[in-house]
Structures are given as C-alpha cells and as structure tokens.
Design a protein around this motif. Sequence first.
Motif, short mmCIF file in Angstrom:
data_model
loop_
_atom_site.label_atom_id
_atom_site.label_comp_id
_atom_site.label_asym_id
_atom_site.label_seq_id
_atom_site.Cartn_x
_atom_site.Cartn_y
_atom_site.Cartn_z
N SER A 56 0.83 -1.20 0.00
CA SER A 56 0.00 0.00 0.00
C SER A 56 0.87 1.26 0.00
N PRO A 57 0.45 2.29 -0.71
CA PRO A 57 1.21 3.56 -0.69
C PRO A 57 1.32 4.16 0.70
N LYS A 58 0.46 3.74 1.62
CA LYS A 58 0.53 4.28 2.98
C LYS A 58 1.84 3.88 3.65
N GLU A 63 -2.41 6.32 15.95
CA GLU A 63 -1.25 6.82 15.24
C GLU A 63 -1.33 6.34 13.78
N ILE A 64 -0.41 6.85 12.93
CA ILE A 64 -0.43 6.43 11.53
C ILE A 64 0.02 4.98 11.41
N HIS A 65 1.10 4.65 12.12
CA HIS A 65 1.62 3.28 12.05
C HIS A 65 2.22 2.95 13.42
N LEU A 109 6.26 2.23 12.68
CA LEU A 109 7.08 3.14 11.88
C LEU A 109 6.76 4.61 12.11
N ARG A 110 5.52 4.92 12.46
CA ARG A 110 5.16 6.33 12.69
C ARG A 110 4.31 6.40 13.95
N PRO A 111 4.95 6.10 15.09
CA PRO A 111 4.18 5.82 16.31
C PRO A 111 3.53 7.03 16.98
N VAL A 112 3.94 8.26 16.67
CA VAL A 112 3.31 9.40 17.35
C VAL A 112 2.63 10.37 16.37
N GLU A 113 2.77 10.13 15.08
CA GLU A 113 2.13 11.02 14.13
C GLU A 113 0.69 10.56 13.89
N THR A 114 -0.17 11.52 13.58
CA THR A 114 -1.54 11.16 13.22
C THR A 114 -1.77 11.56 11.76
#
Lengths: 143, 592
Positions: free
Chosen positions: B87-89, B456-458, B461-466
Amino acid sequence: MSDHGGSGEPTPRILVFSTNNISDPGIDLAGSRHLHYPATVSVLAMPCSSGIKPSWILHALQAGQDGVFIASDGEECAYLPDCAERTAHLVTVTQGLMAEQGLEPQRLKMAAVCSVCAEPFAKYMREFAAALSTLGPRPVTAG
Amino acid sequence: MSENPTAPGLPGDDEPGRRRIGVYICHCGGNISDYVDVARVRAAIADDPDVMVAETTLFACADGQQHTMVHDIQNQHLDGLVVASCSPKLHTTTFRGVSRRADLNPYAYTQVNIREQDSWAHTDDHEGATERAIALVKAGIAKTRLSTPLSPLRVETVPATMVVGGGVTGLRTAIGLADIGLSVIVVEREAELGGWLGRLGPTFPHDTPGRDQIAGLVAQIAQRPTITVLTDAELVGKTGSFGNYTAKVHVRGETTDELRQFQVGTFVIATGADVYSPEVGELGYGIDGVVTLHEFGTLVDEATGGALTWHGRRVRSIAYVYCVGNRQAEGNAYCSKFCCAATVHASIKVSKVDPSIRQFHLHRDVRAYGRYELLYTESRERGSVYLRYPDDAPPAIEQSADGRLAVTLVDALTGPDELTIPVDLVVLVTGMVPRQNEALTSLLKLPTGDDGFYNEIHPKLRPVETVVDGVMIAGACQGPKPANEAVSGGLAAVTQSAGILKRGFAELDPLVATVNEAACTGCGECLTTCPYDAISAYPCDTGQKALVSAANCKGCGGCVPVCPEDAIDLLGYTSAQMLAAIDGLADREPVA
C-alpha cells in the motif's frame, strides 16, 4: 468481461475510485484481512471523490470496465463538508450522460467506505459483480 | 504524448517524447509472489518502449534494493519510477527518498499496490491476481509516463508547539520541546497540573512518589521561560495550515473567561486516559471492602503505624482480582499494560507496611513484563500467592455473615473444584479507559480506534504522528501504558516536532489544482466552489480568468469536475493521467 473467476462464468470488470485517506485504507484492510472479492476489481485512488470527472467514468465504461464504483468518504471527508452531496451530484450527472450512450445507470454505483470498512467493501464488490452479471455485457463497446 | 508508439526504441535510444521508466515488482518475501506470478507481471511490461528497467525483487524496501534502484536511476538515466509492492501508505516516503537520492523528481514515482489490493485480497485466485497485477502495473506506468516534475511547496513554520494535557507526558514533552529550542504552550483542562500520576504515592518500579515526579517536572518548567502554562484552559479552535496554525484557547478565570490566541507550528496531544470505574455489583463492587486499585493505592500510601486498616478494622488478608474491565469478550478487549505491575508493586508496599498480611493474586496471567518481572519475583518472595482463574469464569465475591468477604474461584492448578478464600479486602485491578474528549477529538479531527483511544499512523514506523498534519499524540491518550512508556512517546513527539519546525520551513506535496490559462473562459463557475478560498479571479484582456493559490489549495480536486471547460487539473491526478491509467487497466493503447 474476464473469464477468470474460477467458476467459468465471466466475472464483470469493476473500476473503483477510492480516496487516499479514507476509503483506500478501508480497501487495504479488506486485503490485509484476506477478505475475498473478485480479482476483476481495480482500484484507482484519488484525494477526494468530489474530484472525479464524469468523462473518466464514461471512458472507463468504454475502455472495458463493466461497472464503476465510487468508494466515497461519506461524512468523513477531511476536505469538503459537502463531499457526499458533491459526489452524489457527479453520479447523477454521469448517469444522465451514460443514458445518452445507452448505458444502464446501474453500472455506476456509489457508497461510503470508511477506513475500517473492510467487510462492507468486500460485500459491495461481490454484490456489484453479481448485479453487473445479471445486467449482462455492456450494450456499447468502443475501441 | 502525441508521439505515435511505433517501433519499440532500443534501450539507450533518445527518441524524443520517450520516457525512461524503471519498474520494480516486489515479491514481498512471498506475501505477493505466493499468489501473483511476478515473473509474468515483469514479462508483461518489459517490452513497453518506455520501460528501461523491469525487475522483480524479493523486498523492494530493503536497503540493498534501494541502493540498486538509485544505481539504476543514475546509470540508466531513468526519468520515472514505478514500484509495485504494498500500500502507498507504507512506503511512499521510502521510494520518494530513493528518487531524491538518485536526483529523480519524486513526483515521477508511482506506487502500485499489488499486495493489500491484489495478492492478499485474491489468495483464492492466483490467475486473477496475476492478471490484476499486470493491469495495475500498466496503469501505474501509464500514470508515470505522463508525470511532470514538480517541486514541493515551501511553507514557513512557526517554532512553537502547543501541548494539550499537563500530566506526566505533557509536562516532560514541554521540557523536551523547550530544551530543543521551541516555544511551548501547555494547556491543561484542570486547575492543577499533574494528571493521574500527580495524585499517586510511591509508584513502580523505583518507589518515587508520583506527586514528587510531577513536582520535579513543574519545578523544571518554572526554570524555562519559553514554556507558558495555562490551567483551567481548553483548546477550542484551530485554523491555519501546516506549520503555522492559530490555536484558540479558552481560559477560565475566577471572574472572567478569556479567549487567548497562539501561533504554533505543531500540536502534541497528551490528554491521558481515565481509570475504569466498575459498575455496582460488578465483581462485588459496592460491597463494603471491595475497592478499585486506585482507591487501594491511596489506602496503602496513607497507612501508618505498621498496620493497614479499612474503616477502622485491621486488614489481615487481601485478594486482588486482575483484569477488571479489561480483556473482556464484551466491552474493553484491550490489556491496560500497567495494572499487573502496579498491583504486584502495591502488594510489595503492603508487605512492607505489615508483612503478616496474607495476599492472594487472582489473575488470568501476570503481564509484569521486562524488568517488572523482578517485582513479581520479589512479591512472591514476600509471600504473595498467585492463583490463575479461567478467562471465562471470573471469581465470585460475596459478603459473609461475619461481615468479611469470601472470594470463590476455580484455580487452574487445583481445579476443577472451587476454592473459597475468606479475606478482609478485595482489590479490583482496574485498567484504563479512553477519556471523554469529544470536543477536542472533533476539533482536531483525530481518528480513534475501535477501543476509543487515538490512533497513530503506524504503530511501529510512525508511532506518534496522526493523519492530521502537524498533530502528534503521545502517552495514554493513544492507549493504556505505564508512565515511562507514555513519556517515551512524548519525547518521540518532541523529536518529530523539531524535525518539522527546526528548519524554519516545511515542504508540502505540490499536488494542487492548476488552471489551464488558455482553456479558462472566465465563466466564474469555480470561484464559489472552494471552501478554502483558494480560487480567485484576475482580470485579463477577455474579462477574467481563474487562478488557484497553491498555498491555500488543499489538493482535494473538488473544483476539477465543476469547470465546464475542463480547464482545471489536479497535479498528480490530471485528466490525461487518469484516462491513461484507465486505459492501462484495460490493457489497451490510449484513445487518441
């Protein structure tokens, strides 16, 4: 129509327009959970379903797709508060143009698919494929 | 592309109009190649005259493969990149990075999802999945073929962060932000800073009282003039765009209410969690002597004179019932992570107050993980007894005639006969629940998971970003966790904020709407369609024409179908690209 559905019956080809932030993740989730739907479904992701041009849908139906499904954001769209109304308007306009070309309006469908709507998406695809099968082949084929 | 696709150009040919695209089809270690014949996909596109490199790869995202792609792009002078993998995500950032390192415009790269939207969805239909992959890759190539180099939009950023929540996570985050050189505004809804931890006595694993830990953080904040702390305050408005937001904060004063405004670049949401409150009757809650872990903690911390007392009576035995309101088939399915260690630790504190107290831990399994295992061992050495009850048969708690409590369970080791333990006190080990923060959640459009905590987003891999640009989450608002893990999340958000704000500018996707000046007739249809006021008119010889402000455009494309002249295109999703992709899916040459 494609012959690869496993049953010998041709499976209708479906183009899905998804949205990058909401319905495309929902469609991803259907795959992540290994929920099966026809392999004749292709997905093109867009930022928002309000940006789909009627001419693209007509082109898809002329270029071999048996149906087009808009997996819209419903009320969740982060861009446009009236996204659902805008997309519904595009569907109405497109169905008018389809009628002029002798294409049944049922070949274009729209439903809100949320970012965790994995089961509903797989179900929509199976149902849409079945509905298109009963419609039969496209009355107009170009190209 | 007006060129007629006649004889395929040989690699190295510099035929005008021809693209030089590299296509990489990923096995994903079998996740794709177990269902999709990747060699056939490669063969189906390798002869495309615009495809210079067509390879299959075990893992497209692996470091070695990324090096190979950079090498190919540079040595083969590629001007387009198609990666058919997941997935592009997941890896758009990865492969845009590959493009950048190879001096290829990142917007000449297209991600094709043949895993989530193909192999995984069609594990029952290998032939169909392979045909689908071919069609999707062809559509990706078609889109790339028509890509034009784009430059990211540059926006100035404000070197300030708003931290929402003044608990341990928010306070530690504020200090970290200040020390890295960003201004901080801490917004706390309550009158006091400190959150749950600020009310606690000695906590695991080091026995430092929670309120002392908070006092220490508050003292450090007082020494940092770049931190503004607002209590009795709530974030009520957020406007602006990435890197430069206007935040409105409602501050309740004793006599007047005040609406204050701040310019900030990012937000860190650290609003914490609440503790689960059992229903009356749930595992005996409501009976005198049945208390929650939180209530029990206060009791233990206030014990004096070498004895633990409840309503004036000396406590000689305690039963702890674990997993109350958590890990339930109906209701909260999640584990709260902190409660096993907190209970084990509480029992050690009890044995220090009065070593003669008999303690029974009725659990489903003890998740005192990592170093908390040492606490578990210590509690057993101090005499705590651990009994495991079946997941589907929680202990029964009743009041006996003498006013004491009786706990009945089936112990996994001695069962199936029931065992009844008379005790003076029952502690319901209650976990965390998401806080009710609907106003904030809807203001920031924060996504919540099935469990009601922020997502979170991931997770790795991206544990604090939304998914909301510039808004980070940290601590227990994201899911139950002990204080040390909550603080780690806060410090990750510090780094993430610094990464965005310390450069002084941010780069945004340039995938915005553009008006084809020649085709625009100045009809004005589009002028009222954009809720972000990104479209304006400018006068010209023939009257007026429309203009899109790239800084204001959110890139939704909602104006595209509105134009009766087809004069508006969304970059990255132009009409030409979408039609070519549709043709690619149908496996046919573009309609002229």
